[in-house]
Design a protein around this motif. Structure first.
Motif, PDB file in Angstrom:
ATOM      1  N   ILE A 238       4.511   8.333 -51.472  1.00 61.23           N
ATOM      2  CA  ILE A 238       5.221   8.597 -50.220  1.00 61.23           C
ATOM      3  C   ILE A 238       5.149   7.376 -49.309  1.00 61.23           C
ATOM      4  O   ILE A 238       6.120   7.034 -48.625  1.00 61.23           O
ATOM      5  N   GLY A 239       4.022   6.684 -49.303  1.00 58.58           N
ATOM      6  CA  GLY A 239       3.920   5.467 -48.503  1.00 58.58           C
ATOM      7  C   GLY A 239       4.930   4.420 -48.937  1.00 58.58           C
ATOM      8  O   GLY A 239       5.570   3.768 -48.116  1.00 58.58           O
ATOM      9  N   HIS A 240       5.087   4.238 -50.260  1.00 58.00           N
ATOM     10  CA  HIS A 240       6.072   3.278 -50.748  1.00 58.00           C
ATOM     11  C   HIS A 240       7.485   3.751 -50.431  1.00 58.00           C
ATOM     12  O   HIS A 240       8.370   2.939 -50.116  1.00 58.00           O
ATOM     13  N   ALA A 241       7.705   5.049 -50.488  1.00 58.58           N
ATOM     14  CA  ALA A 241       9.020   5.598 -50.134  1.00 58.58           C
ATOM     15  C   ALA A 241       9.374   5.240 -48.685  1.00 58.58           C
ATOM     16  O   ALA A 241      10.521   4.911 -48.378  1.00 58.58           O
ATOM     17  N   CYS A 242       8.381   5.291 -47.814  1.00 57.46           N
ATOM     18  CA  CYS A 242       8.633   4.944 -46.411  1.00 57.46           C
ATOM     19  C   CYS A 242       9.042   3.483 -46.275  1.00 57.46           C
ATOM     20  O   CYS A 242       9.899   3.142 -45.447  1.00 57.46           O
ATOM     21  N   LYS A 243       8.445   2.601 -47.059  1.00 56.50           N
ATOM     22  CA  LYS A 243       8.856   1.191 -47.039  1.00 56.50           C
ATOM     23  C   LYS A 243      10.303   1.053 -47.478  1.00 56.50           C
ATOM     24  O   LYS A 243      11.096   0.322 -46.866  1.00 56.50           O
ATOM     25  N   LEU A 244      10.671   1.745 -48.544  1.00 53.47           N
ATOM     26  CA  LEU A 244      12.040   1.655 -49.041  1.00 53.47           C
ATOM     27  C   LEU A 244      13.033   2.249 -48.042  1.00 53.47           C
ATOM     28  O   LEU A 244      14.125   1.706 -47.842  1.00 53.47           O
ATOM     29  N   LEU A 245      12.670   3.347 -47.413  1.00 51.73           N
ATOM     30  CA  LEU A 245      13.561   3.979 -46.431  1.00 51.73           C
ATOM     31  C   LEU A 245      13.765   3.106 -45.202  1.00 51.73           C
ATOM     32  O   LEU A 245      14.834   3.091 -44.598  1.00 51.73           O
ATOM     33  N   SER A 246      12.724   2.360 -44.824  1.00 55.44           N
ATOM     34  CA  SER A 246      12.803   1.563 -43.605  1.00 55.44           C
ATOM     35  C   SER A 246      13.326   0.157 -43.843  1.00 55.44           C
ATOM     36  O   SER A 246      13.871  -0.467 -42.931  1.00 55.44           O
ATOM     37  N   GLU A 247      13.208  -0.360 -45.074  1.00 56.62           N
ATOM     38  CA  GLU A 247      13.538  -1.763 -45.313  1.00 56.62           C
ATOM     39  C   GLU A 247      14.717  -1.975 -46.257  1.00 56.62           C
ATOM     40  O   GLU A 247      15.130  -3.118 -46.470  1.00 56.62           O
ATOM     41  N   THR A 248      15.260  -0.894 -46.848  1.00 54.25           N
ATOM     42  CA  THR A 248      16.385  -1.047 -47.767  1.00 54.25           C
ATOM     43  C   THR A 248      17.474  -0.033 -47.431  1.00 54.25           C
ATOM     44  O   THR A 248      17.277   0.872 -46.611  1.00 54.25           O
ATOM     45  N   ASP A 249      18.599  -0.175 -48.112  1.00 57.80           N
ATOM     46  CA  ASP A 249      19.711   0.770 -47.959  1.00 57.80           C
ATOM     47  C   ASP A 249      19.782   1.738 -49.130  1.00 57.80           C
ATOM     48  O   ASP A 249      20.805   2.410 -49.329  1.00 57.80           O
ATOM     49  N   MET A 250      18.731   1.809 -49.931  1.00 57.38           N
ATOM     50  CA  MET A 250      18.718   2.734 -51.069  1.00 57.38           C
ATOM     51  C   MET A 250      18.917   4.163 -50.584  1.00 57.38           C
ATOM     52  O   MET A 250      18.381   4.557 -49.535  1.00 57.38           O
ATOM     53  N   ASN A 251      19.683   4.966 -51.327  1.00 58.68           N
ATOM     54  CA  ASN A 251      19.857   6.361 -50.927  1.00 58.68           C
ATOM     55  C   ASN A 251      18.606   7.163 -51.295  1.00 58.68           C
ATOM     56  O   ASN A 251      17.708   6.674 -51.989  1.00 58.68           O
ATOM     57  N   ILE A 252      18.560   8.409 -50.837  1.00 55.98           N
ATOM     58  CA  ILE A 252      17.350   9.219 -50.985  1.00 55.98           C
ATOM     59  C   ILE A 252      16.992   9.429 -52.454  1.00 55.98           C
ATOM     60  O   ILE A 252      15.821   9.378 -52.829  1.00 55.98           O
ATOM     61  N   VAL A 253      17.990   9.647 -53.293  1.00 54.36           N
ATOM     62  CA  VAL A 253      17.724   9.863 -54.716  1.00 54.36           C
ATOM     63  C   VAL A 253      17.117   8.608 -55.333  1.00 54.36           C
ATOM     64  O   VAL A 253      16.142   8.679 -56.089  1.00 54.36           O
ATOM     65  N   GLU A 254      17.679   7.438 -55.016  1.00 56.52           N
ATOM     66  CA  GLU A 254      17.148   6.178 -55.544  1.00 56.52           C
ATOM     67  C   GLU A 254      15.709   5.955 -55.079  1.00 56.52           C
ATOM     68  O   GLU A 254      14.865   5.486 -55.846  1.00 56.52           O
ATOM     69  N   VAL A 255      15.444   6.278 -53.832  1.00 61.21           N
ATOM     70  CA  VAL A 255      14.090   6.122 -53.301  1.00 61.21           C
ATOM     71  C   VAL A 255      13.124   7.037 -54.044  1.00 61.21           C
ATOM     72  O   VAL A 255      12.033   6.615 -54.450  1.00 61.21           O
ATOM     73  N   ALA A 256      13.514   8.285 -54.238  1.00 62.74           N
ATOM     74  CA  ALA A 256      12.649   9.252 -54.921  1.00 62.74           C
ATOM     75  C   ALA A 256      12.270   8.770 -56.313  1.00 62.74           C
ATOM     76  O   ALA A 256      11.084   8.743 -56.678  1.00 62.74           O
ATOM     77  N   PHE A 257      13.264   8.374 -57.092  1.00 61.29           N
ATOM     78  CA  PHE A 257      12.987   7.955 -58.462  1.00 61.29           C
ATOM     79  C   PHE A 257      12.307   6.592 -58.493  1.00 61.29           C
ATOM     80  O   PHE A 257      11.529   6.300 -59.415  1.00 61.29           O
TER      81      PHE A 257
END
Length: 292
Positions: A238-257
């Motif tokens: 979840i911590g890494h997911a927060c980095k991806l959500l805040s620093e990239t434009d990846m959609n939620i599905v891409e972030v999850a996987f």
């Protein structure tokens, strides 16, 4: 949202920085720096972000953060719009690891402080009697100089080295780093988790890495971290997911996987459990900071 490095000017005749922040609101952006930092809010309310932690601050809020941990304090709209009854005020202390010499933290008396400082890489919100004692010292330091000022900081170190009155803020996965020191089983396990959290990790393979039976490993891990191995693995993801959500434009599905979740519903459930909001809500809050 990319964090930026911010450095405070330091007086040539002082080994560390103490200053009082005062204005309509706290102006610093989402940032990091190589110093340790103590922030005591004297007046004002708002939202604070420390790594992937999002919380709220008010008068008396006291947080300690380690080097290079991104953070920001965003005042409530009344302060940002100039409608608050008074200014926003805080006292801030910055100090570098070796500000008292290369060997200062290596002397025997500093061992408890070294252990506390290891925790600050995730940020800590201090509470209880600890907060009251440190607040009294910090408010007095603003008008001190020389040995008296240094003595107060050492007194703060003494208090922090003994305290259990704190809440860890950022999740371990947000830091995206591995402690290279130490060859014990925990270091080996942590390194393996941080290198492989985006893939399937099973209890038998991690237990084998620690040369333990699965049941023995589960008991050992929970004794060390106060949570189960699966719970710890999820905090990293979840911590890494927060980095991806805040620093990239990846959609939620891409972030999850991309964080090791093979089920979107489970990702959303775990994210809300840890962050008290959905991934979309988290991204919205972070994006608001870009506008602030």
């Amino acid at each position: 949202m990319k964090s930026i490095e911010v450095r405070l000017p330091q007086d040539f005749d002082k080994s560390f920085i103490v200053f009082k922040e005062e204005g309509l609101y706290f102006p610093c952006p989402w940032h990091y720096h190589p110093e340790y930092e103590l922030v005591l809010v004297l007046k004002s309310t708002g939202r604070r972000m420390v790594g992937d932690h999002i919380g709220y601050f008010q008068q008396g809020d006291l947080v300690c953060m380690g080097p290079y941990l991104p953070h920001v304090w965003v005042n409530d709209s009344a302060y940002m719009n100039g409608q608050a009854e008074g200014p926003a005020e805080a006292i801030v202390i910055h100090f570098q690891e070796h500000f008292l010499g290369e060997d200062f933290l290596n002397i025997p008396e500093m061992e408890p402080l070294k252990n506390f400082l290891k925790l600050t890489k995730r940020g800590l919100a201090l509470s209880g009697n600890t907060k009251e004692q440190v607040r009294a010292l910090m408010t007095g330091m603003v008008h001190m100089n020389g040995i008296q000022r240094l003595s107060s900081l050492l007194s703060i170190f003494d208090i922090l080295s003994k305290t259990r009155e704190y809440e860890l803020l950022a999740s371990p996965g947000y830091l995206d780093q591995v402690d290279p020191q130490g060859s014990d089983r925990l270091s080996k396990i942590k390194e393996y988790i941080f290198k492989n959290f985006d893939q399937e990790i099973t209890l038998p393979e991690v237990a084998a890495l620690a040369n333990m039976a699965v049941t023995t490993f589960c008991n050992f891990f929970k004794e060390q971290y106060r949570i189960t191995f699966v719970e710890y693995l999820n905090t990293v993801r979840i911590g890494h997911a927060c980095k991806l959500l805040s620093e990239t434009d990846m959609n939620i599905v891409e972030v999850a996987f991309g964080c090791g979740f093979n089920n979107l519903a489970n990702f959303n459930r775990q994210f809300k459990k840890h962050k008290k909001m959905t991934p979309s809500e988290f991204r919205k809050v972070v994006n608001m900071q870009d506008v602030a």
